[in-house]
Every structure is written in C-alpha cells, then in structure tokens.
Design a protein around this motif. Sequence first.
Motif: not given
Length: 163
Positions: A38, A40-41, A43-44, A47-48
């Motif tokens: 949660k 790991d901004v 990485e998110r 991906v986005r």
Amino acid sequence: MRHRIPHGSGAKGPDELRQQIEQARHQLGHTVAQLVGKADVAERARVRAADLKDKAGAMTVQLRVSAAQAGHDMQGRAAKAGHAVQGRAAQAGHVVQGRAAQAGHVVQGRAGRVGHAVEEAVPQPLRGAVRRGMRHPGPILAVGVLGAAAVTAGIAWRRMRHH
C-alpha cells in the motif's frame, strides 16, 4: 490486524513460547508486506503512468487514422468538384465556340450577298475592285463588324440618354 495474547495465557513452556513467537513473526511479516504494497506509491504511479501511456498511444493512432481518412475524403470531394467545374467550363466553351462559328458564317454569307449586290450596283470601271474585295473578304468583314459595333453602341447610347 492485531492479535493480542490474553493475560494469563502465557506460554507453558519454551517450545510453546517459540511457537507463539514464530506465529507472531509470520503475522507481522504478512502485515508488513501488505503495508509495503500500500505504501509503494512510486510503483503504483509507475503502473498508472504505463497504463495512461498505452491509452495515449492508442488514441494517437486512432486520431491519425481519423485525420488521414478525413483528408482523403476531402481530397476526393475537391477532385470531384474540380472535375465538375472543368466539365461545365468545357461545355460553355463549346457552346460559345459554336455560336461564334455560326455568327461568322452568317456574317460571311451576308458579306458575300452584299458584295454581289454592290458589284451589280457599281459602275463597270469599279467592278474589278469589288471582285478583288470579294476574293479577299477580310477587310470587308472588318468594316462590317465595325459598322455593326457602331450601330450597337449608338443604340445603347440612345437608350441610356432616354432613361
């Protein structure tokens, strides 16, 4: 998720204590992994961003295809309109050419008749000059055209004066 060990339920022996510690470590590791996922901004966000980049690329391709199709359609319409205008201009040119030829024949015929009438009306010594004029009707036609233009101009001038 919190797991508390109730008071008074301590380990009954070193093996049981080791087992409880191992279980707590396992639960703690699982909880930390969830928190890391949660938290790991970056990485998110990556991906986005990759998803958005893919969508933007697809939209770019779609827009290019649409623009190319619209350009092709407009080119076809312009060519069709150009052909229509060209056809109408050619048709009008043929009509004007036909009318000019017809008018030339009428004038030539009238000039010939006038020439014969003049030849008959002219005294014998001048008939040779009239015959030469009939053989080379260019100057006679020019005088006839100029005369017709003068008459037309006079009629137009009179109409303008009276109105």
